[in-house]
Every structure is written in structure tokens, then in C-alpha cells.
Write an enzyme that holds these catalytic residues in place. Structure first.
Site, short mmCIF file in Angstrom:
data_model
loop_
_atom_site.label_atom_id
_atom_site.label_comp_id
_atom_site.label_asym_id
_atom_site.label_seq_id
_atom_site.Cartn_x
_atom_site.Cartn_y
_atom_site.Cartn_z
N PHE A 118 11.86 33.02 17.15
CA PHE A 118 12.67 33.94 17.93
C PHE A 118 12.03 35.32 17.78
CE2 PHE A 118 16.15 36.59 19.28
CZ PHE A 118 16.67 35.86 20.33
N VAL A 119 11.69 35.92 18.90
CA VAL A 119 10.97 37.20 18.85
C VAL A 119 11.78 38.30 19.53
CG1 VAL A 119 8.66 36.17 18.72
CG2 VAL A 119 9.68 36.57 20.97
N ASP A 154 11.52 29.87 27.47
CA ASP A 154 11.79 29.08 26.28
C ASP A 154 12.05 27.65 26.76
OD1 ASP A 154 12.42 28.62 23.59
OD2 ASP A 154 14.50 29.21 23.82
P1 IMP Z 1 15.33 29.69 28.53
O1 IMP Z 1 16.35 29.49 29.61
O2 IMP Z 1 15.61 28.83 27.34
O3 IMP Z 1 13.90 29.57 28.99
O4 IMP Z 1 15.54 31.15 27.96
C1 IMP Z 1 15.22 32.26 28.68
C2 IMP Z 1 15.96 33.47 28.19
O5 IMP Z 1 16.42 33.34 26.83
C3 IMP Z 1 15.01 34.65 28.18
O6 IMP Z 1 15.00 35.30 29.42
C4 IMP Z 1 15.56 35.49 27.06
O7 IMP Z 1 16.59 36.32 27.52
C5 IMP Z 1 16.15 34.49 26.07
N1 IMP Z 1 15.20 34.17 24.98
C6 IMP Z 1 14.52 33.01 24.80
N2 IMP Z 1 13.74 33.06 23.70
C7 IMP Z 1 13.93 34.29 23.19
C8 IMP Z 1 13.37 34.97 22.05
O8 IMP Z 1 12.55 34.46 21.28
N3 IMP Z 1 13.80 36.25 21.86
C9 IMP Z 1 14.71 36.88 22.67
N4 IMP Z 1 15.24 36.27 23.74
C10 IMP Z 1 14.86 35.00 23.99
#
Ligand code: IMP
Length: 175
Positions: A151-152, A102
Site C-alpha cells: 500500500f503506497v 490495483d
Molecule cells: P482498484 O479498483 O482495486 O484497482 O483500486 C483503485 C483505487 O484504489 C485507486 O484509484 C486508489 O484510489 C485506491 N488504491 C489502490 N491501491 C492503493 C494504494 O496502494 N494506495 C492508495 N490508494 C490505493
């Protein structure tokens, strides 16, 4: 929040996982020791497990855990290591397996953490990519799907620890 429309069917996911595994198997065909599949708990467990079933090179498993969203849908931006590596990765080929990228903050934190152990190679395999939300760039070597900024849940991904067991990926919707 409730379960919304299906974004990726179970069949589409399995097909793509098979394709990624084929590529991984080709790229690591000549390694001397088993490939370490480093799965990030808990979200990437389904993906890493399925991937390992289709991969034809010998693999070892290891797991790391970091603090994530808690019970909301927005990242705090603060990443904390909750569970470290248990295998010695120095001089080994490591493939980090992530469910979703994300902002990129979690993955870049983990990538740098593993890099400090001086593996012989470190690559990233991610099932879902939300490019639009990227804050920190991450070097993705194997990517399942680019998805829009929703959000998925499902196929390992949760909302408040729910829906991880679904074999398809769904959008989460307000009640
Ligand atoms: P980042 O650090 O923002 O890239 O987020 C990574 C972590 O956030 C992932 O490993 C997921 O655990 C959680 N995450 C991010 N987007 C989603 C989503 O759409 N659904 C569920 N978990 C998410």
C-alpha cells in the site's frame, strides 16, 4: 500506520511523467479537437496536472469520482459513481488518467461507463500498476511504473486522506 520508505523519488516520477507526456503528445499530435484528460478524483489530480504541463497538444480537463477504499487499505470491490462527467465526450478523444490500478475493478467500471458515451477514442494512462493484485483485466495504454504489492501513499495517493501532498511515493507501514 505510518509513512515508510521512499519507493519512487520525486525526480524519478517527474522524469517518467515527462516521458509519458512525450508519448501522449506524439500519439495525439493530429487530433482535431483538444484531448480530454479525464482525471479520477482525488488520487490522480497530481499526476494529471503534471502530465498536462508536459503535454504539447491542447487539452481539456474533466473529472469523475468513485467511491474507493474508505479509511482502510483493502478494496470493498463495490464501485459507485459519486461524480459524473461534466463534458460531452461523444465523438471526442478521451484519455483517462488514473493514479494506481490495483484489482482493476474501479478502472474497468469507469472505462465501461465512459465507453457508453461513445467517445471517438478512449485510452488509459496510469502512473502505478500493481499487476499482482489484478482481478479484472484493464487495457493500459500508458504506464508509469509497475510496483510490488504494497500500500503506497504520496503524489496524490492517500491513506485516510493523508499524504496526498508528498512529491514522492512512499510505502505505508504498520506502527
Ligand atoms: P482498484 O479498483 O482495486 O484497482 O483500486 C483503485 C483505487 O484504489 C485507486 O484509484 C486508489 O484510489 C485506491 N488504491 C489502490 N491501491 C492503493 C494504494 O496502494 N494506495 C492508495 N490508494 C490505493
Amino acid at each position: 500506520m505510518k509513512l515508510g520508505r521512499e519507493l519512487l523519488s520525486a525526480q524519478a516520477i517527474q522524469q517518467r511523467v515527462r516521458e509519458l507526456a512525450e508519448q501522449v503528445s506524439k500519439d495525439y499530435a493530429r487530433i482535431a479537437r483538444p484531448l480530454i484528460l479525464l482525471s479520477v478524483l482525488k488520487g490522480s489530480v497530481c499526476f494529471a496536472t503534471d502530465l498536462s504541463r508536459y503535454v504539447t497538444v491542447p487539452v481539456n480537463f474533466d473529472y469523475v469520482a468513485v467511491s474507493s477504499y474508505g479509511s482502510g487499505t483493502e478494496s470493498s470491490g463495490v464501485v459507485q459513481l459519486l461524480k459524473d462527467l461534466t463534458m460531452e465526450v461523444t465523438g471526442r478523444d478521451v484519455l483517462m488518467v488514473e493514479d494506481i490500478i490495483d484489482t482493476g475493478l474501479t478502472t474497468s467500471f469507469l472505462f465501461e461507463h465512459v465507453q457508453r458515451h461513445r467517445p471517438s477514442s478512449l485510452k488509459l494512462c496510469v502512473l502505478l500498476n500493481k499487476e499482482e493484485r489484478r482481478v479484472k483485466p484493464v487495457p493500459i495504454s500508458y504506464k508509469g511504473f509497475d510496483i510490488p504489492n504494497h500500500f503506497v501513499v504520496g503524489y496524490g495517493l492517500d491513506y485516510d486522506e493523508l499524504y496526498r501532498n508528498l512529491s514522492a511515493v512512499h510505502v505505508l507501514e504498520p506502527d
